[in-house]
Design a protein around this motif. Structure first.
Motif, PDB file in Angstrom:
ATOM      1  N   THR A   1       0.828  -1.242  -0.106  1.00  0.00           N
ATOM      2  CA  THR A   1       0.044   0.094  -0.040  1.00  0.00           C
ATOM      3  C   THR A   1       0.665   1.321   0.043  1.00  0.00           C
ATOM      4  O   THR A   1       0.288   2.364  -0.194  1.00  0.00           O
ATOM      5  N   GLY A   2       2.159   1.046   0.095  1.00  0.00           N
ATOM      6  CA  GLY A   2       2.964   2.106   0.155  1.00  0.00           C
ATOM      7  C   GLY A   2       3.644   2.739   1.570  1.00  0.00           C
ATOM      8  O   GLY A   2       4.151   3.544   1.630  1.00  0.00           O
ATOM      9  N   ASP A   3       3.001   2.146   2.576  1.00  0.00           N
ATOM     10  CA  ASP A   3       3.174   2.429   3.979  1.00  0.00           C
ATOM     11  C   ASP A   3       4.211   1.740   4.662  1.00  0.00           C
ATOM     12  O   ASP A   3       4.799   0.744   4.044  1.00  0.00           O
ATOM     13  N   VAL A   4       4.989   2.245   5.507  1.00  0.00           N
ATOM     14  CA  VAL A   4       6.113   1.474   5.848  1.00  0.00           C
ATOM     15  C   VAL A   4       5.556   0.613   6.938  1.00  0.00           C
ATOM     16  O   VAL A   4       4.760   1.110   8.001  1.00  0.00           O
ATOM     17  N   ASP A   5       6.113  -0.511   7.037  1.00  0.00           N
ATOM     18  CA  ASP A   5       5.933  -1.490   8.057  1.00  0.00           C
ATOM     19  C   ASP A   5       6.712  -1.417   9.243  1.00  0.00           C
ATOM     20  O   ASP A   5       7.861  -1.934   9.294  1.00  0.00           O
ATOM     21  N   ARG A   6       6.464  -0.374  10.151  1.00  0.00           N
ATOM     22  CA  ARG A   6       7.091   0.103  11.436  1.00  0.00           C
ATOM     23  C   ARG A   6       7.371  -1.141  12.293  1.00  0.00           C
ATOM     24  O   ARG A   6       8.437  -1.390  12.897  1.00  0.00           O
ATOM     25  N   ILE A   7       6.529  -2.093  12.633  1.00  0.00           N
ATOM     26  CA  ILE A   7       6.699  -3.154  13.431  1.00  0.00           C
ATOM     27  C   ILE A   7       7.671  -4.099  12.944  1.00  0.00           C
ATOM     28  O   ILE A   7       8.490  -4.298  13.705  1.00  0.00           O
ATOM     29  N   SER A   8       7.829  -4.390  11.716  1.00  0.00           N
ATOM     30  CA  SER A   8       8.805  -5.003  11.084  1.00  0.00           C
ATOM     31  C   SER A   8      10.366  -4.448  11.007  1.00  0.00           C
ATOM     32  O   SER A   8      11.186  -5.160  11.377  1.00  0.00           O
ATOM     33  N   ALA A   9      10.258  -3.111  10.908  1.00  0.00           N
ATOM     34  CA  ALA A   9      11.418  -2.231  10.982  1.00  0.00           C
ATOM     35  C   ALA A   9      11.895  -2.320  12.382  1.00  0.00           C
ATOM     36  O   ALA A   9      12.965  -2.593  12.580  1.00  0.00           O
ATOM     37  N   TYR A  10      11.106  -2.146  13.333  1.00  0.00           N
ATOM     38  CA  TYR A  10      11.717  -2.253  14.956  1.00  0.00           C
ATOM     39  C   TYR A  10      12.270  -3.548  15.007  1.00  0.00           C
ATOM     40  O   TYR A  10      12.974  -3.726  15.761  1.00  0.00           O
ATOM     41  N   LEU A  11      11.324  -4.590  14.541  1.00  0.00           N
ATOM     42  CA  LEU A  11      12.180  -6.049  14.953  1.00  0.00           C
ATOM     43  C   LEU A  11      13.130  -6.175  14.213  1.00  0.00           C
ATOM     44  O   LEU A  11      14.172  -6.844  14.807  1.00  0.00           O
ATOM     45  N   PHE A  12      13.176  -5.878  13.022  1.00  0.00           N
ATOM     46  CA  PHE A  12      14.739  -6.010  12.191  1.00  0.00           C
ATOM     47  C   PHE A  12      15.686  -5.494  12.804  1.00  0.00           C
ATOM     48  O   PHE A  12      16.822  -5.778  13.106  1.00  0.00           O
ATOM     49  N   PHE A  13      15.443  -4.245  13.282  1.00  0.00           N
ATOM     50  CA  PHE A  13      16.686  -3.084  14.046  1.00  0.00           C
ATOM     51  C   PHE A  13      16.988  -3.912  15.254  1.00  0.00           C
ATOM     52  O   PHE A  13      18.166  -3.843  15.703  1.00  0.00           O
ATOM     53  N   TRP A  14      16.008  -4.367  15.890  1.00  0.00           N
ATOM     54  CA  TRP A  14      16.102  -5.148  17.440  1.00  0.00           C
ATOM     55  C   TRP A  14      17.101  -6.371  17.016  1.00  0.00           C
ATOM     56  O   TRP A  14      18.028  -6.607  17.613  1.00  0.00           O
ATOM     57  N   SER A  15      16.757  -7.288  16.113  1.00  0.00           N
ATOM     58  CA  SER A  15      17.655  -8.331  15.625  1.00  0.00           C
ATOM     59  C   SER A  15      18.939  -8.035  15.303  1.00  0.00           C
ATOM     60  O   SER A  15      19.953  -8.657  15.507  1.00  0.00           O
ATOM     61  N   MET A  16      19.093  -6.895  14.600  1.00  0.00           N
ATOM     62  CA  MET A  16      20.350  -6.481  14.111  1.00  0.00           C
ATOM     63  C   MET A  16      21.225  -6.106  15.188  1.00  0.00           C
ATOM     64  O   MET A  16      22.616  -6.403  15.392  1.00  0.00           O
ATOM     65  N   THR A  17      20.572  -5.143  16.246  1.00  0.00           N
ATOM     66  CA  THR A  17      21.478  -4.843  17.467  1.00  0.00           C
ATOM     67  C   THR A  17      21.682  -5.996  18.419  1.00  0.00           C
ATOM     68  O   THR A  17      22.705  -6.090  18.680  1.00  0.00           O
ATOM     69  N   ALA A  18      20.762  -6.924  18.482  1.00  0.00           N
ATOM     70  CA  ALA A  18      21.016  -8.176  19.410  1.00  0.00           C
ATOM     71  C   ALA A  18      22.235  -8.886  18.718  1.00  0.00           C
ATOM     72  O   ALA A  18      23.129  -9.450  19.395  1.00  0.00           O
ATOM     73  N   GLY A  19      22.043  -9.053  17.548  1.00  0.00           N
ATOM     74  CA  GLY A  19      23.075  -9.599  16.668  1.00  0.00           C
ATOM     75  C   GLY A  19      24.508  -9.191  16.879  1.00  0.00           C
ATOM     76  O   GLY A  19      25.650 -10.093  17.009  1.00  0.00           O
ATOM     77  N   PHE A  20      24.686  -7.995  16.431  1.00  0.00           N
ATOM     78  CA  PHE A  20      25.863  -7.231  16.741  1.00  0.00           C
ATOM     79  C   PHE A  20      26.581  -7.298  18.150  1.00  0.00           C
ATOM     80  O   PHE A  20      27.670  -7.552  18.493  1.00  0.00           O
ATOM     81  N   ILE A  21      25.750  -7.045  19.060  1.00  0.00           N
ATOM     82  CA  ILE A  21      26.087  -7.220  20.544  1.00  0.00           C
ATOM     83  C   ILE A  21      26.401  -8.526  21.011  1.00  0.00           C
ATOM     84  O   ILE A  21      27.456  -8.845  21.589  1.00  0.00           O
ATOM     85  N   ARG A  22      25.596  -9.527  20.872  1.00  0.00           N
ATOM     86  CA  ARG A  22      25.918 -10.819  21.064  1.00  0.00           C
ATOM     87  C   ARG A  22      27.028 -11.456  20.064  1.00  0.00           C
ATOM     88  O   ARG A  22      27.822 -12.234  20.468  1.00  0.00           O
ATOM     89  N   GLY A  23      27.057 -11.236  18.873  1.00  0.00           N
ATOM     90  CA  GLY A  23      27.793 -11.558  17.971  1.00  0.00           C
ATOM     91  C   GLY A  23      29.217 -11.195  18.022  1.00  0.00           C
ATOM     92  O   GLY A  23      30.261 -12.179  18.042  1.00  0.00           O
ATOM     93  N   VAL A  24      29.637 -10.319  18.589  1.00  0.00           N
ATOM     94  CA  VAL A  24      31.157 -10.043  19.017  1.00  0.00           C
ATOM     95  C   VAL A  24      31.457 -10.374  20.224  1.00  0.00           C
ATOM     96  O   VAL A  24      32.623 -10.218  20.584  1.00  0.00           O
TER      97      VAL A  24
END
Length: 94
Positions: free
Chosen positions: A39-62
């Motif tokens: 529809t052209g809208d940003v899926d904010r819930i998926s964005a928040y979850l992706f960024f949480w996943s990315m943050t957790a991945g970097f923190i735990r990954g290193v």
């Protein structure tokens, strides 16, 4: 007066969360339109979850493990994989 624990947890690189975080970072940097609904809208819930996943991945990954139990759970390897899975399902199911 030694304040070190008897059995310290040895931090080491966790490759799966780190690869997940780098993949999210590269994918969303190259094509941020991935988070746009038909529809052209940003899926904010998926964005928040992706960024949480990315943050957790970097923190735990290193290899960093927070001392606070709540932060250790929020930024754990399983949290990275669970939030990634939920964000992909949310992006394509709704």
């Amino acid at each position: 007066m030694n304040s070190l624990p008897a059995n310290p947890v040895r931090a080491q690189v966790s490759w799966i969360p780190l690869i997940c975080a780098v993949g999210i970072m590269i994918a969303l940097s190259i094509y941020p339109g991935f988070l746009v609904k038909p529809t052209g809208d940003v899926d904010r819930i998926s964005a928040y979850l992706f960024f949480w996943s990315m943050t957790a991945g970097f923190i735990r990954g290193v290899g960093f493990i927070p001392k606070t139990r709540l932060l250790a759970i929020i930024f754990s390897g399983p949290a990275c994989l669970i939030t990634f899975t939920v964000s992909v399902v949310n992006l394509y199911a709704f």
